[in-house]
Design a protein around this motif. Sequence first.
Motif, PDB file in Angstrom:
ATOM      1  N   PHE A   1       0.870  -1.174   0.000  1.00  0.00           N
ATOM      2  CA  PHE A   1       0.000   0.000   0.000  1.00  0.00           C
ATOM      3  C   PHE A   1       0.909   1.226   0.000  1.00  0.00           C
ATOM      4  N   SER A   2       0.871   2.018  -1.085  1.00  0.00           N
ATOM      5  CA  SER A   2       1.768   3.171  -1.222  1.00  0.00           C
ATOM      6  C   SER A   2       0.992   4.474  -1.058  1.00  0.00           C
ATOM      7  N   TYR A   3       1.660   5.458  -0.485  1.00  0.00           N
ATOM      8  CA  TYR A   3       0.999   6.738  -0.239  1.00  0.00           C
ATOM      9  C   TYR A   3       2.027   7.855  -0.105  1.00  0.00           C
ATOM     10  N   ILE A   4       1.544   9.085  -0.206  1.00  0.00           N
ATOM     11  CA  ILE A   4       2.357  10.279  -0.007  1.00  0.00           C
ATOM     12  C   ILE A   4       1.804  11.037   1.195  1.00  0.00           C
ATOM     13  N   PRO A   5       2.620  11.323   2.204  1.00  0.00           N
ATOM     14  CA  PRO A   5       2.137  12.135   3.328  1.00  0.00           C
ATOM     15  C   PRO A   5       1.879  13.574   2.885  1.00  0.00           C
ATOM     16  N   VAL A   6       0.848  14.186   3.429  1.00  0.00           N
ATOM     17  CA  VAL A   6       0.582  15.608   3.196  1.00  0.00           C
ATOM     18  C   VAL A   6       1.213  16.352   4.368  1.00  0.00           C
ATOM     19  N   SER A   7       2.366  16.993   4.129  1.00  0.00           N
ATOM     20  CA  SER A   7       3.130  17.580   5.225  1.00  0.00           C
ATOM     21  C   SER A   7       3.038  19.096   5.222  1.00  0.00           C
ATOM     22  N   VAL A   8       3.406  19.686   6.335  1.00  0.00           N
ATOM     23  CA  VAL A   8       3.432  21.138   6.474  1.00  0.00           C
ATOM     24  C   VAL A   8       4.574  21.711   5.639  1.00  0.00           C
ATOM     25  N   SER A   9       5.706  20.999   5.607  1.00  0.00           N
ATOM     26  CA  SER A   9       6.890  21.504   4.912  1.00  0.00           C
ATOM     27  C   SER A   9       6.834  21.270   3.413  1.00  0.00           C
TER      28      SER A   9
END
Length: 387
Positions: free
Chosen positions: A325-333
């Motif tokens: 299961f692949s994903y991209i974090p939604v980060s502040v930076s």
Amino acid sequence: MSNINKNHIWIISKSKRINADLIHFADRKINQIKEYKISDFGLYLLDPKPIEVKKKLVGCEITYKKSFFQRFKTNLLNIFGLNSQKKTDKNNNLSESFESGISLTNIIMQDKQLNTFLNKIDSLLRPYDLVTSKLAQLDISKISDIKGICEGIGKNRTSLNLQDSITDKIHFIKQNLLSDISVILKKAYISEGLFELSGFDFTEYNSNNSHTLLCFKQNNISKAIVFNSDNNILFEVEDLNLINFLNLFNYSINNNENLNKSLYQSLNGKILPTKLFFTKNIEINYSKGNIPKTYQNFFNSYDIGDNKKESVIDTLNNSQFGISFSYIPVSVSGNNKLHTNISVIHDLNALDPIKNNFPNLFNQLNKELSLSTFGKYYLLDYIKGSK
């Protein structure tokens, strides 16, 4: 395995037998009926309808017309049976690709206003981009075709076929370069074992929604149909192996805490899921220096010696099944990396060679490890990484 929050995302329920007399649809004579409930996410994975995903247009591929000499050379080689299409295309250099040098595709900010601002910067820089400059210099009479190059979440590149004339294609790329565009995929199941997840809005997921999936035999042929809440047929499942995938994924969610937490984050918009992949070719090689935690506990409980431990470990390298299961974090930076959770599923039957030699170990495995309701599978290991 510790208990996991019951509010997590679910895919498919346990099956139950249905009396054929209670089912009447499309005048079908059916038997051996099993009923499942599937969630909205399960419906998305099974649905054969096209899906819409957002990708950023980052470049183009230009294909040029063959010159008279090139056409003559190709025809001559064809006559004498000497033509090789791959060599001809390579030697003639009929196509070239150009990609933007100012794409900010991999930056996904948690602040939506900041995302909008960065996209505005992209649009202001568009007239000065390499792709725009190249398109302005083209001699349309020498162009055979132009395709777009899109970049999705995780920087994966795909080709985009464009419609209408060469002039219209050039105009489309100029107007939409570095912008998010809608791309239509045939369905969520895009290739063998691989699902595209970016077409599903996890933030709108409602765990209370469910749909009926019936699996049955008709004239000794296995079939499956999905119904809506009004008991009308939505679609027939084209590939029954997908139902096994749903069961394996649901089992993995319930037993892999890392995967469960990631999916819970997707509901809150903290990560953007990208791909779901099932494979029998995971081939993780376990050894004495690399033993799954479950077996480490068993080895600590049983003094069976190094040689016997090796015979147990050997069985772990057979009949593995991987779910990633692949994903991209939604980060502040905005420093986003592609993350992957991998569940290593193991077939308990692979342990048959050691059953007689280690009855206590086998019985404890059979008793303590959580088995799925559709086969003798258990979670052997789980891995988490990023790049």
